[in-house]
Design an enzyme around this catalytic site. Structure first.
Site, PDB file in Angstrom:
ATOM      1  N   GLY A   1      -5.398  67.290  37.149  1.00 11.51           N
ATOM      2  CA  GLY A   1      -6.617  67.476  37.902  1.00 11.51           C
ATOM      3  C   GLY A   1      -7.665  66.477  37.453  1.00 11.51           C
ATOM      4  O   GLY A   1      -7.928  66.350  36.273  1.00 11.51           O
ATOM      5  N   SER A  80     -10.557  64.413  33.214  1.00  9.23           N
ATOM      6  CA  SER A  80      -9.288  64.944  33.694  1.00  9.23           C
ATOM      7  C   SER A  80      -8.785  66.025  32.768  1.00  9.23           C
ATOM      8  O   SER A  80      -9.165  66.086  31.591  1.00  9.23           O
ATOM      9  CB  SER A  80      -8.240  63.829  33.827  1.00  9.23           C
ATOM     10  N   CYS A  81      -7.953  66.912  33.323  1.00 11.63           N
ATOM     11  CA  CYS A  81      -7.305  67.956  32.535  1.00 11.63           C
ATOM     12  C   CYS A  81      -5.948  68.202  33.185  1.00 11.63           C
ATOM     13  O   CYS A  81      -5.426  67.319  33.855  1.00 11.63           O
ATOM     14  CB  CYS A  81      -8.165  69.214  32.474  1.00 11.63           C
ATOM     15  N   LEU A  82      -5.397  69.374  33.025  1.00 13.79           N
ATOM     16  CA  LEU A  82      -4.084  69.632  33.598  1.00 13.79           C
ATOM     17  C   LEU A  82      -4.170  70.084  35.055  1.00 13.79           C
ATOM     18  O   LEU A  82      -3.499  69.548  35.911  1.00 13.79           O
ATOM     19  CB  LEU A  82      -3.353  70.663  32.739  1.00 13.79           C
ATOM     20  N   GLY A  84      -7.406  70.913  36.746  1.00 10.29           N
ATOM     21  CA  GLY A  84      -8.682  70.652  37.417  1.00 10.29           C
ATOM     22  C   GLY A  84      -9.790  71.621  37.051  1.00 10.29           C
ATOM     23  O   GLY A  84     -10.953  71.355  37.319  1.00 10.29           O
TER      24      GLY A  84
END
Length: 100
Positions: A1, A80-82, A84
């Site tokens: 995300g 960003s992350c995994l 969102g």
């Protein structure tokens, strides 16, 4: 995300294009996630729990801690992350600290 101020979310291709410009990419996943799933090239890892403190650091301290120039409040930043969720929270934190 992926999350950016102008557009709430970006595709991977849009991020790749953005990374050709002078954008700072902050990955807000936990360190164990980076170890397990890999680092995104050109990103710096600042776990969400550290982000508010990191964005208020002295620039010299920030550079020592993250090996990267601290962003100015007007610099383009992408989170960003995994999935969102955390990148949206990160965007909220940054905005509340005066980042545009």
């Amino acid at each position: 995300g992926l999350c950016a101020g102008g557009a709430p979310s970006l595709s991977y291709r849009e991020l790749k294009d953005l990374k050709k410009t002078n954008v700072l990419h902050i990955d807000v996943r936990e360190r164990w996630e980076i170890d397990r799933f890999g680092k995104i090239p050109g990103s710096i890892n600042i776990p969400l729990g550290e982000l508010v403190e990191a964005l208020q650091m002295d620039p010299i301290e920030f550079k020592e801690q993250y090996n990267q120039k601290m962003p100015c409040k007007s610099d383009p930043v992408v989170f960003s992350c995994l999935a969102g969720t955390r990148s949206k929270q990160a965007l909220g934190f940054a905005t509340s600290l005066g980042f545009s």
